[in-house]
Design a protein around this motif. Structure first.
Motif, PDB file in Angstrom:
ATOM      1  N   ALA A  28       0.843  -1.210   0.000  1.00 33.74           N
ATOM      2  CA  ALA A  28       0.000   0.000   0.000  1.00 33.74           C
ATOM      3  C   ALA A  28       0.873   1.254   0.000  1.00 33.74           C
TER       4      ALA A  28
ATOM      5  N   ILE B  68      -1.331  -6.746  -4.084  1.00 37.29           N
ATOM      6  CA  ILE B  68      -2.282  -6.887  -2.975  1.00 37.29           C
ATOM      7  C   ILE B  68      -2.824  -5.549  -2.478  1.00 37.29           C
ATOM      8  N   ALA B  69      -2.202  -4.447  -2.901  1.00 34.73           N
ATOM      9  CA  ALA B  69      -2.742  -3.132  -2.515  1.00 34.73           C
ATOM     10  C   ALA B  69      -4.099  -2.888  -3.175  1.00 34.73           C
ATOM     11  N   GLY B  70      -4.452  -3.704  -4.178  1.00 36.00           N
ATOM     12  CA  GLY B  70      -5.769  -3.608  -4.808  1.00 36.00           C
ATOM     13  C   GLY B  70      -6.851  -4.323  -4.006  1.00 36.00           C
ATOM     14  N   GLY B  71      -6.470  -4.935  -2.887  1.00 35.20           N
ATOM     15  CA  GLY B  71      -7.419  -5.710  -2.082  1.00 35.20           C
ATOM     16  C   GLY B  71      -8.426  -4.834  -1.344  1.00 35.20           C
ATOM     17  N   ASP B  72      -9.376  -5.484  -0.701  1.00 33.94           N
ATOM     18  CA  ASP B  72     -10.463  -4.789  -0.034  1.00 33.94           C
ATOM     19  C   ASP B  72      -9.968  -3.950   1.150  1.00 33.94           C
ATOM     20  N   ILE B  73     -10.312  -2.657   1.126  1.00 32.12           N
ATOM     21  CA  ILE B  73      -9.815  -1.718   2.137  1.00 32.12           C
ATOM     22  C   ILE B  73     -10.368  -2.026   3.521  1.00 32.12           C
TER      23      ILE B  73
ATOM     24  N   ARG C 115      -8.254  -2.908   6.767  1.00 31.44           N
ATOM     25  CA  ARG C 115      -8.283  -1.976   7.895  1.00 31.44           C
ATOM     26  C   ARG C 115      -8.567  -2.760   9.177  1.00 31.44           C
TER      27      ARG C 115
ATOM     28  N   LEU D 142      -5.482  -5.015  10.155  1.00 32.10           N
ATOM     29  CA  LEU D 142      -4.352  -4.246  10.701  1.00 32.10           C
ATOM     30  C   LEU D 142      -4.670  -3.742  12.107  1.00 32.10           C
TER      31      LEU D 142
END
Lengths: 286, 286
Positions: B201, B225-230, B234, B237
């Motif tokens: 990200a 993987i930065a295209g994955g579901d936010i 969130r 993490l």
């Protein structure tokens, strides 16, 4: 110019071998002669149809070639171009496929001025954005450049006809061609190519080997390029040092913002940062 | 236990849908009932053969099921397990597929103690390492767990028979099963899964959109993987905050070593660091 009568390739690895394969499969050149350090690799390239002949000396390789493409590692390109220039036919155009440009182009400019190249011999830098962590003619592919971008880096003295020639050359191999100054190329590539390598290496290097069984697709994708050739990447990073350092610092700022949002459990800010990253990623696709 | 008489899946997305598909394709369950927020997604899962029936209420979904798998997002799992436990058949075993474990297992332990679950109902946490940036039952695959690792996270009170049941369950779907404590799971996954997401990200977020045409395979792999579901990430993490912060700091140290070697043009040190990264990466393969 097309089909080319004779093209010479200096360094017949993944890139050089793929250029040869593409030229011959597409009937774009009558003769493609290769030269390189490894005789076994040259023979493999010839067997695979990437070369019509191999040469034992630079003189033999470049004699009669109107286009010479130097595909050796970054730290070697300026020296190889200088050797090629000493021996090639008048009016030959030399280009390269190096991942960095400013240092190489400047070194070549200085040698050309110091040593008086044969009449009409010119160099214009190039960089096909089509690497891989794989190496050697064994992995060469005739389609490596299809739908890829090739950056051609003219300088003030470069003639429009030479840029046009390189545009035609790479377009015929299926690539999109764009022009940038060598300095601009290095700034842009620091962020889009050299930084990802440093980041992937830091991530792989920070992973304890005993944790590898607990990695999945995410770690594997994110670290894939860290498996690439060390010597090649050492040269690239050193050759574009200032820009790469700037790119690392810019990345670290961004990582620091994510860290801070997480540290403070700032859910909205975390969502914003992940969302911005996702938007950039998805602007590209696959 | 195998074939299961009735298995209930709460949350029929990529993971839940793939469990259903694998159970039914392999004839491991007679009945697989799904429940979830999106009726359209549930119908799709049923059409694709991931469910034998859909339920409108938790009560109906879990009635008579001896195994219930909660595959909802991390922040919701503890609450969903608690709801399931209130309604399920005596002696039912509940598990989950959440990407973090300690917070979830502790929350469930507290609710179980506070609310007295029906006789014999137990929860044991699990985590199949088989995610993707894709979502929803539309992307479910009967082979998603084949040769993947599933981590089962027993606690002190967990019975050996329940661990054995989950071992059998995931093994029947083709996975390798390992046991860890919830705390150990979260420490390891911070480095192998959650950190790569933060790094990807940061890298995507640090890339100017106008430079995207000059990215190639390296940037694309490293940021995938930065295209994955936010929202999903969130939650992950925040749920594993302390470990992820530690992993970011460990990564930043490593990045700092690379930066310092480059800044000082310490060629040998740069080679050493790139070499260590390559060694870790290649220890894994592909």
């Amino acid at each position: 110019m097309i089909p080319w009568n004779k093209v010479a390739i200096v360094g017949v690895g993944l890139i050089g071998g793929s250029i040869g394969l593409a030229l011959l499969r597409r009937n774009l050149a009558r003769e493609v002669v290769g030269i390189g350090r490894s005789e076994a690799n040259l023979q493999l390239a010839r067997q695979r149809g990437a070369l019509t002949a191999t040469a034992q000396s630079i003189e033999a390789a470049v004699a009669g070639a109107s286009l010479i493409i130097v595909c050796t590692p970054v730290a070697q390109i300026a020296r190889d171009v200088q050797r090629v220039a000493q021996h090639c036919t008048a009016d030959a155009l030399i280009t390269d496929a190096g991942s960095t440009k400013l240092e190489i182009v400047q070194q070549i400019g200085r040698s050309a001025a110091a040593s008086r190249w044969p009449a009409g011999v010119r160099f214009v830098g190039g960089h096909p954005l089509a690497g891989s962590e794989k190496r050697g003619a064994a992995h060469a592919s005739a389609d490596l450049f299809v739908d890829r971008t090739v950056i051609v880096t003219p300088v003030e003295e470069t003639g429009a006809a030479d840029v046009a020639t390189l545009r035609d050359f790479w377009s015929a191999l299926g690539a999109r061609v764009v022009e940038m100054s060598p300095a601009q190329h290095d700034q842009v590539l620091a962020r889009t190519s050299h930084l990802p390598h440093v980041v992937a290496a830091a991530l792989a290097g920070a992973t304890p080997v005993e944790s590898l069984p607990y990695t999945a697709g995410g770690w594997q994708d994110t670290t894939r390029i860290a498996g690439g050739d060390i010597e090649l990447w050492r040269q690239i990073l050193l050759s574009n040092r200032a820009n790469v350092l700037g790119a690392i610092d810019h990345f670290s700022d961004r990582l620091g913002q994510l860290r801070s949002a997480l540290d403070r459990a700032e859910s909205a800010q975390l969502e914003k940062l992940l969302g911005e990253a996702r938007q950039v990623r998805n602007a590209l696709g696959s």
